[in-house]
Write a protein that holds these residues in place. Structure first.
Motif, PDB file in Angstrom:
ATOM      1  N   LEU A  15       0.882  -1.164   0.000  1.00  0.00           N
ATOM      2  CA  LEU A  15       0.000   0.000   0.000  1.00  0.00           C
ATOM      3  C   LEU A  15       0.916   1.210   0.000  1.00  0.00           C
ATOM      4  O   LEU A  15       1.876   1.267   0.781  1.00  0.00           O
ATOM      5  CB  LEU A  15      -0.883  -0.019   1.246  1.00  0.00           C
ATOM      6  CG  LEU A  15      -1.925   1.099   1.370  1.00  0.00           C
ATOM      7  CD1 LEU A  15      -3.005   0.942   0.289  1.00  0.00           C
ATOM      8  CD2 LEU A  15      -2.557   1.083   2.748  1.00  0.00           C
ATOM      9  N   ALA A  16       0.648   2.164  -0.892  1.00  0.00           N
ATOM     10  CA  ALA A  16       1.539   3.312  -1.022  1.00  0.00           C
ATOM     11  C   ALA A  16       0.760   4.583  -1.340  1.00  0.00           C
ATOM     12  O   ALA A  16      -0.382   4.530  -1.782  1.00  0.00           O
ATOM     13  CB  ALA A  16       2.574   3.045  -2.116  1.00  0.00           C
ATOM     14  N   VAL A  17       1.428   5.706  -1.115  1.00  0.00           N
ATOM     15  CA  VAL A  17       0.894   7.027  -1.444  1.00  0.00           C
ATOM     16  C   VAL A  17       1.933   7.761  -2.285  1.00  0.00           C
ATOM     17  O   VAL A  17       3.097   7.353  -2.349  1.00  0.00           O
ATOM     18  CB  VAL A  17       0.557   7.848  -0.173  1.00  0.00           C
ATOM     19  CG1 VAL A  17      -0.576   7.192   0.610  1.00  0.00           C
ATOM     20  CG2 VAL A  17       1.789   8.031   0.706  1.00  0.00           C
ATOM     21  N   LEU A  18       1.516   8.843  -2.901  1.00  0.00           N
ATOM     22  CA  LEU A  18       2.426   9.690  -3.671  1.00  0.00           C
ATOM     23  C   LEU A  18       2.890  10.811  -2.759  1.00  0.00           C
ATOM     24  O   LEU A  18       2.066  11.535  -2.198  1.00  0.00           O
ATOM     25  CB  LEU A  18       1.698  10.258  -4.899  1.00  0.00           C
ATOM     26  CG  LEU A  18       2.546  10.947  -5.956  1.00  0.00           C
ATOM     27  CD1 LEU A  18       3.538   9.963  -6.587  1.00  0.00           C
ATOM     28  CD2 LEU A  18       1.655  11.538  -7.042  1.00  0.00           C
ATOM     29  N   GLU A  19       4.198  10.916  -2.575  1.00  0.00           N
ATOM     30  CA  GLU A  19       4.752  11.981  -1.741  1.00  0.00           C
ATOM     31  C   GLU A  19       6.054  12.465  -2.361  1.00  0.00           C
ATOM     32  O   GLU A  19       6.921  11.650  -2.680  1.00  0.00           O
ATOM     33  CB  GLU A  19       5.009  11.480  -0.312  1.00  0.00           C
ATOM     34  CG  GLU A  19       5.470  12.609   0.597  1.00  0.00           C
ATOM     35  CD  GLU A  19       5.898  12.124   1.958  1.00  0.00           C
ATOM     36  OE1 GLU A  19       5.024  12.012   2.828  1.00  0.00           O
ATOM     37  OE2 GLU A  19       7.093  11.850   2.129  1.00  0.00           O
ATOM     38  N   ALA A  20       6.167  13.759  -2.538  1.00  0.00           N
ATOM     39  CA  ALA A  20       7.368  14.372  -3.119  1.00  0.00           C
ATOM     40  C   ALA A  20       7.748  13.692  -4.437  1.00  0.00           C
ATOM     41  O   ALA A  20       8.901  13.338  -4.657  1.00  0.00           O
ATOM     42  CB  ALA A  20       8.531  14.330  -2.121  1.00  0.00           C
ATOM     43  N   ASP A  21       6.756  13.495  -5.299  1.00  0.00           N
ATOM     44  CA  ASP A  21       6.930  12.918  -6.639  1.00  0.00           C
ATOM     45  C   ASP A  21       7.375  11.462  -6.651  1.00  0.00           C
ATOM     46  O   ASP A  21       7.732  10.929  -7.693  1.00  0.00           O
ATOM     47  CB  ASP A  21       7.920  13.744  -7.478  1.00  0.00           C
ATOM     48  CG  ASP A  21       7.409  15.146  -7.747  1.00  0.00           C
ATOM     49  OD1 ASP A  21       6.174  15.329  -7.810  1.00  0.00           O
ATOM     50  OD2 ASP A  21       8.238  16.055  -7.904  1.00  0.00           O
ATOM     51  N   GLU A  22       7.340  10.790  -5.515  1.00  0.00           N
ATOM     52  CA  GLU A  22       7.741   9.388  -5.439  1.00  0.00           C
ATOM     53  C   GLU A  22       6.645   8.559  -4.786  1.00  0.00           C
ATOM     54  O   GLU A  22       5.786   9.081  -4.092  1.00  0.00           O
ATOM     55  CB  GLU A  22       9.022   9.234  -4.603  1.00  0.00           C
ATOM     56  CG  GLU A  22      10.251   9.852  -5.229  1.00  0.00           C
ATOM     57  CD  GLU A  22      11.462   9.700  -4.323  1.00  0.00           C
ATOM     58  OE1 GLU A  22      12.490   9.244  -4.829  1.00  0.00           O
ATOM     59  OE2 GLU A  22      11.365  10.023  -3.123  1.00  0.00           O
ATOM     60  N   VAL A  23       6.732   7.256  -5.015  1.00  0.00           N
ATOM     61  CA  VAL A  23       5.857   6.313  -4.333  1.00  0.00           C
ATOM     62  C   VAL A  23       6.454   6.081  -2.947  1.00  0.00           C
ATOM     63  O   VAL A  23       7.623   5.722  -2.824  1.00  0.00           O
ATOM     64  CB  VAL A  23       5.796   4.973  -5.110  1.00  0.00           C
ATOM     65  CG1 VAL A  23       5.074   3.910  -4.303  1.00  0.00           C
ATOM     66  CG2 VAL A  23       5.150   5.177  -6.459  1.00  0.00           C
ATOM     67  N   LEU A  24       5.666   6.336  -1.921  1.00  0.00           N
ATOM     68  CA  LEU A  24       6.087   6.094  -0.538  1.00  0.00           C
ATOM     69  C   LEU A  24       5.285   4.903  -0.020  1.00  0.00           C
ATOM     70  O   LEU A  24       4.056   4.947   0.053  1.00  0.00           O
ATOM     71  CB  LEU A  24       5.830   7.322   0.342  1.00  0.00           C
ATOM     72  CG  LEU A  24       6.056   7.130   1.842  1.00  0.00           C
ATOM     73  CD1 LEU A  24       7.522   6.826   2.151  1.00  0.00           C
ATOM     74  CD2 LEU A  24       5.587   8.350   2.614  1.00  0.00           C
ATOM     75  N   TYR A  25       6.004   3.828   0.300  1.00  0.00           N
ATOM     76  CA  TYR A  25       5.349   2.621   0.820  1.00  0.00           C
ATOM     77  C   TYR A  25       4.924   2.866   2.258  1.00  0.00           C
ATOM     78  O   TYR A  25       5.750   3.227   3.094  1.00  0.00           O
ATOM     79  CB  TYR A  25       6.309   1.423   0.747  1.00  0.00           C
ATOM     80  CG  TYR A  25       6.481   0.902  -0.649  1.00  0.00           C
ATOM     81  CD1 TYR A  25       5.816  -0.243  -1.073  1.00  0.00           C
ATOM     82  CD2 TYR A  25       7.281   1.572  -1.576  1.00  0.00           C
ATOM     83  CE1 TYR A  25       5.943  -0.715  -2.373  1.00  0.00           C
ATOM     84  CE2 TYR A  25       7.420   1.112  -2.869  1.00  0.00           C
ATOM     85  CZ  TYR A  25       6.747  -0.032  -3.259  1.00  0.00           C
ATOM     86  OH  TYR A  25       6.870  -0.491  -4.551  1.00  0.00           O
ATOM     87  N   ILE A  26       3.632   2.667   2.537  1.00  0.00           N
ATOM     88  CA  ILE A  26       3.161   2.862   3.903  1.00  0.00           C
ATOM     89  C   ILE A  26       2.873   1.538   4.602  1.00  0.00           C
ATOM     90  O   ILE A  26       2.847   1.476   5.812  1.00  0.00           O
ATOM     91  CB  ILE A  26       1.949   3.819   3.979  1.00  0.00           C
ATOM     92  CG1 ILE A  26       0.819   3.382   3.064  1.00  0.00           C
ATOM     93  CG2 ILE A  26       2.365   5.242   3.639  1.00  0.00           C
ATOM     94  CD1 ILE A  26      -0.430   4.238   3.158  1.00  0.00           C
ATOM     95  N   SER A  27       2.707   0.477   3.821  1.00  0.00           N
ATOM     96  CA  SER A  27       2.523  -0.852   4.406  1.00  0.00           C
ATOM     97  C   SER A  27       2.897  -1.891   3.358  1.00  0.00           C
ATOM     98  O   SER A  27       2.693  -1.680   2.164  1.00  0.00           O
ATOM     99  CB  SER A  27       1.063  -1.033   4.840  1.00  0.00           C
ATOM    100  OG  SER A  27       0.908  -2.266   5.504  1.00  0.00           O
ATOM    101  N   ARG A  28       3.434  -3.009   3.847  1.00  0.00           N
ATOM    102  CA  ARG A  28       3.841  -4.070   2.920  1.00  0.00           C
ATOM    103  C   ARG A  28       3.685  -5.414   3.610  1.00  0.00           C
ATOM    104  O   ARG A  28       4.007  -5.569   4.778  1.00  0.00           O
ATOM    105  CB  ARG A  28       5.296  -3.869   2.512  1.00  0.00           C
ATOM    106  CG  ARG A  28       5.790  -4.934   1.540  1.00  0.00           C
ATOM    107  CD  ARG A  28       6.850  -4.359   0.624  1.00  0.00           C
ATOM    108  NE  ARG A  28       7.537  -5.377  -0.138  1.00  0.00           N
ATOM    109  CZ  ARG A  28       7.176  -5.768  -1.348  1.00  0.00           C
ATOM    110  NH1 ARG A  28       6.144  -5.224  -1.932  1.00  0.00           N
ATOM    111  NH2 ARG A  28       7.860  -6.700  -1.977  1.00  0.00           N
TER     112      ARG A  28
END
Length: 163
Positions: A15-28
């Motif tokens: 599960l990820a979000v977009l932050e500072a133009d990158e994919v940031l993984y929030i859970s795996r």
């Protein structure tokens, strides 16, 4: 939800979000198999060449997508990485239309992944959910037939929990 999904598909899910133009993984949730892309919660990857990123980019308003492309340097990670902006815009438009993204060996040779949006109450994409598998083990059509329904179901369950 992620652990259950990972067990169901026997693949790693994120599960990820977009932050500072990158994919940031929030859970795996890691499957027992090992892919060489080592990602955990907090890991960041480029958005333009990942299934999670393409789903998140497809959820952006056009002006924000324009701003993204004006800032980001498109670099090839493999010989399959799409780095042509016009082609990427077509791919993102297709993702927006279909409601999911499949990326084949663009970030790493041997890795095929599929992602779907997780929408908030307003209908806006707030996160993305994906599954990745070794390309030699599962075809694109098998990924779409077997992973997509499970991902869409899990995204729907997750969206109920989001504002």
């Amino acid at each position: 939800c992620l652990n259950q999904l990972s067990r169901l598909m026997n693949e790693s899910c994120s599960l990820a979000v977009l932050e500072a133009d990158e994919v940031l993984y929030i859970s795996r949730s890691q499957a027992s198999r090992v892919l060489s892309v080592a990602v955990n919660a907090g890991s960041r990857l480029p958005a333009y060449c990942t299934s999670l990123g393409r789903v998140l980019l497809a959820g952006l308003p056009e002006a924000e997508l324009d701003a993204y492309f004006s800032r980001v340097k498109l670099v090839a990670y493999t010989n399959r990485t799409v780095i042509d902006e016009a082609e990427l815009r077509e791919i993102i438009a297709d993702v927006r239309h279909k409601g999911y993204a499949v990326v084949e060996e663009e970030l790493e040779i041997g890795l095929r992944s599929i992602a779907v949006p997780v929408r908030g109450a307003s209908g806006a994409t707030v996160a993305a959910l994906n599954a990745g598998a070794q390309a030699t083990r599962i075809t694109r059509s098998e990924v779409e037939q077997t992973f997509l329904p499970a991902l869409l179901n899990a995204a729907s369950e997750l969206s109920v929990l989001l504002p």
